[in-house]
Design a protein around this motif. Structure first.
Motif, PDB file in Angstrom:
ATOM      1  N   HIS A  49       0.869  -1.166   0.000  1.00  0.00           N
ATOM      2  CA  HIS A  49       0.000   0.000   0.000  1.00  0.00           C
ATOM      3  C   HIS A  49       0.911   1.222   0.000  1.00  0.00           C
ATOM      4  O   HIS A  49       1.978   1.222   0.616  1.00  0.00           O
ATOM      5  N   ALA A  50       0.514   2.261  -0.709  1.00  0.00           N
ATOM      6  CA  ALA A  50       1.342   3.470  -0.769  1.00  0.00           C
ATOM      7  C   ALA A  50       0.450   4.695  -0.851  1.00  0.00           C
ATOM      8  O   ALA A  50      -0.734   4.600  -1.210  1.00  0.00           O
ATOM      9  N   THR A  51       1.031   5.832  -0.533  1.00  0.00           N
ATOM     10  CA  THR A  51       0.302   7.101  -0.547  1.00  0.00           C
ATOM     11  C   THR A  51       1.039   8.097  -1.417  1.00  0.00           C
ATOM     12  O   THR A  51       2.264   8.230  -1.328  1.00  0.00           O
ATOM     13  N   SER A  52       0.287   8.793  -2.256  1.00  0.00           N
ATOM     14  CA  SER A  52       0.881   9.840  -3.082  1.00  0.00           C
ATOM     15  C   SER A  52       1.209  11.049  -2.212  1.00  0.00           C
ATOM     16  O   SER A  52       0.370  11.516  -1.438  1.00  0.00           O
ATOM     17  N   LEU A  53       2.423  11.548  -2.324  1.00  0.00           N
ATOM     18  CA  LEU A  53       2.814  12.727  -1.550  1.00  0.00           C
ATOM     19  C   LEU A  53       2.223  14.003  -2.124  1.00  0.00           C
ATOM     20  O   LEU A  53       2.201  15.032  -1.461  1.00  0.00           O
ATOM     21  N   ASP A  54       1.731  13.952  -3.359  1.00  0.00           N
ATOM     22  CA  ASP A  54       1.146  15.136  -3.983  1.00  0.00           C
ATOM     23  C   ASP A  54      -0.247  15.433  -3.448  1.00  0.00           C
ATOM     24  O   ASP A  54      -0.557  16.562  -3.086  1.00  0.00           O
ATOM     25  N   ASP A  55      -1.110  14.404  -3.406  1.00  0.00           N
ATOM     26  CA  ASP A  55      -2.504  14.657  -3.014  1.00  0.00           C
ATOM     27  C   ASP A  55      -3.038  13.662  -1.988  1.00  0.00           C
ATOM     28  O   ASP A  55      -4.236  13.627  -1.708  1.00  0.00           O
ATOM     29  N   ASN A  56      -2.134  12.845  -1.415  1.00  0.00           N
ATOM     30  CA  ASN A  56      -2.508  11.923  -0.339  1.00  0.00           C
ATOM     31  C   ASN A  56      -3.442  10.803  -0.796  1.00  0.00           C
ATOM     32  O   ASN A  56      -4.076  10.146   0.031  1.00  0.00           O
ATOM     33  N   THR A  57      -3.563  10.575  -2.092  1.00  0.00           N
ATOM     34  CA  THR A  57      -4.399   9.475  -2.565  1.00  0.00           C
ATOM     35  C   THR A  57      -3.658   8.148  -2.396  1.00  0.00           C
ATOM     36  O   THR A  57      -2.427   8.110  -2.307  1.00  0.00           O
ATOM     37  N   GLU A  58      -4.434   7.068  -2.357  1.00  0.00           N
ATOM     38  CA  GLU A  58      -3.867   5.749  -2.120  1.00  0.00           C
ATOM     39  C   GLU A  58      -3.637   5.010  -3.438  1.00  0.00           C
ATOM     40  O   GLU A  58      -4.456   5.099  -4.353  1.00  0.00           O
ATOM     41  N   VAL A  59      -2.543   4.291  -3.489  1.00  0.00           N
ATOM     42  CA  VAL A  59      -2.251   3.429  -4.624  1.00  0.00           C
ATOM     43  C   VAL A  59      -1.671   2.129  -4.076  1.00  0.00           C
ATOM     44  O   VAL A  59      -1.407   2.000  -2.881  1.00  0.00           O
ATOM     45  N   ALA A  60      -1.504   1.159  -4.955  1.00  0.00           N
ATOM     46  CA  ALA A  60      -0.771  -0.061  -4.627  1.00  0.00           C
ATOM     47  C   ALA A  60       0.434  -0.118  -5.551  1.00  0.00           C
ATOM     48  O   ALA A  60       0.324   0.177  -6.744  1.00  0.00           O
TER      49      ALA A  60
END
Length: 440
Positions: A49-60
């Motif tokens: 699991h990861a989080t975008s540092l730009d807009d805090n959205t979640e990705v895998a």
């Protein structure tokens, strides 16, 4: 084993980016994503699991360690997965690939995050699904697979472990590492065996040419049985015994499975692919259409299986995005991440000539070199000599700029392909060459 869905909307153009991070939980990758908890691991990758540092959205993010897990067998699997996912980006029940990043030691596939996890886990908790729940998931699987097949791709590993759930409970098909792409087919058939035995069609194991869409239809039959019954129809540690049971269709239905559902499963699990129910026929059956309007399905197909996507079989005169351009450009071809020559039975060039002039030149040179001309349904050009098939694709990169790709898709590339003669004959319409083919 694969990632999962999320709120983030993919950028309009998927891209390849270089990163300086070594990866691992807590790492910051290219100052863009922070890795979180480990979601799962497979034979050649870990998914975080990861989080975008730009807009805090979640990705895998699937992290592939090239040094320890990528070998000659895994390279084409990774390339296939990326290729398939970028071609199938427009279906709501197929996991989206946002971007690909790489270092000398690792590859990162940034994908949707599906917080519902694997459908397998949900099925394990509930033991089996109700008929209405089974049908709802089955609708989504069939819709996604129809889209795959219309784009010339067979998944070949459909099973509950490769089905994920987003936050709304909608299904996402993932793990295209064993998929078969259009260029792997010879005369429309696939000749490689793969998949999970309990879910794999019998003709796949025989190593004869088979129809990938019919093989996926078989897997759908196994899935529907598993959904409704809670166990697989053919289960024997002795594969020879299992395939004897498959040939005789030796499986039973518990009393709670309705007669229409039994009929569909029985027709999908036909060991003869020629008489097996196909997915186009399946969607017309009353059981499938129940609680799901046919008008909705037709609208869905028009949206996702319409002419602009059907033409992607040859991707002829289509507008390609930045991911396509970058992945095709010299030095950034994805296959180059592995320092491999596996994908170099091809040549690409850009041209400012009119499409008609490019076509005319290709036809003239192909004829002079003894190739027989074939036309694809989408308008593409095939050059045939013996068991060798070259496909010529013309793609629009920008206004008055075309990318032309000449690629071996049949016959294994054996014999004299006359690359130098082809190149010499095409030179007068070439703006610049983007790669050099291997001899032979």
């Amino acid at each position: 084993m694969d990632p999962q869905k999320s709120p983030p909307q993919p950028s309009s153009a998927t891209k390849i980016t270089r990163t300086t991070s070594s990866g691992g939980s807590g790492s910051i990758i290219l100052e863009k994503y922070q890795l979180g908890r480990l979601l799962g691991r497979g034979s050649f990758a870990k998914v975080y699991h990861a989080t975008s540092l730009d807009d805090n959205t979640e990705v895998a993010i699937k992290v592939i360690d090239k040094a320890t897990t990528v070998d000659a067998a895994m390279e084409p699997r990774i390339v296939r997965e990326v290729s398939a996912m970028r071609l199938l980006d427009h279906h709501p029940n197929i996991l989206k690939l946002h971007e690909v990043m790489a270092t000398k030691s690792k590859i990162y596939l940034v994908m949707e995050f599906a917080p519902g996890g694997e459908l397998f886990a949900k099925l394990s908790r509930q033991r089996r699904f109700s008929e209405s729940t089974s049908r709802r998931f089955f609708h989504q699987i069939v819709s996604a697979l129809l889209f795959c097949h219309q784009n010339g791709i067979a998944h070949r590993d459909i099973k509950p472990q490769n089905l994920l759930l987003d936050k709304k409970g909608s299904l996402k098909i993932t793990d295209f590492g064993l998929s078969a792409l259009p260029e792997q087919k010879i005369d429309g058939l696939i000749y490689t065996a793969c998949g999970t035995p309990a879910y794999t069609a019998p003709e796949v194991v025989y190593r004869k040419g088979y129809d990938g869409s019919k093989a996926d239809a078989w897997s759908c039959g196994v899935l529907l049985y598993v959904f409704l019954v809670g166990s697989i129809p053919f289960d024997d540690s002795n594969l020879a015994n299992m395939y004897r049971a498959i040939q005789r269709r030796l499986f039973e239905f518990p009393p709670w499975v309705s007669k229409p559902a039994r009929n569909i499963i029985y027709r999908l699990l036909d060991p003869n692919p020629k008489s097996r129910l196909n997915l186009d026929e399946l969607i017309k059956l009353p059981w499938f259409k129940r609680s799901f309007s046919q008008e909705s399905l037709v609208s869905h197909e028009q949206q996702f299986l319409g002419s602009e996507f059907l033409d992607q079989k040859f991707r002829y005169l289509s507008i390609i995005n930045a991911f396509d351009i970058i992945s095709m450009s010299s030095g950034l071809d994805l296959s180059g991440l592995f320092e491999s020559e596996m994908n170099r039975k091809e040549m690409r060039f850009t041209s400012k000539s009119q499409v008609e002039e490019i076509e005319e030149r290709v036809l003239k040179i192909g004829g002079e070199l003894g190739y027989r001309i074939q036309r694809g349904k989408g308008g593409g050009i095939g050059l045939v000599k013996g068991r060798v098939l070259l496909v010529v694709e013309i793609l629009q990169v920008a206004r008055e700029l075309w990318l032309v790709e000449v690629k071996v898709v049949g016959g294994g590339g054996g014999g004299d392909l006359q690359w130098e003669e082809l190149k010499s004959g095409l030179n007068n319409i070439v703006l610049s060459w983007h790669n050099e083919p291997l001899p032979g």
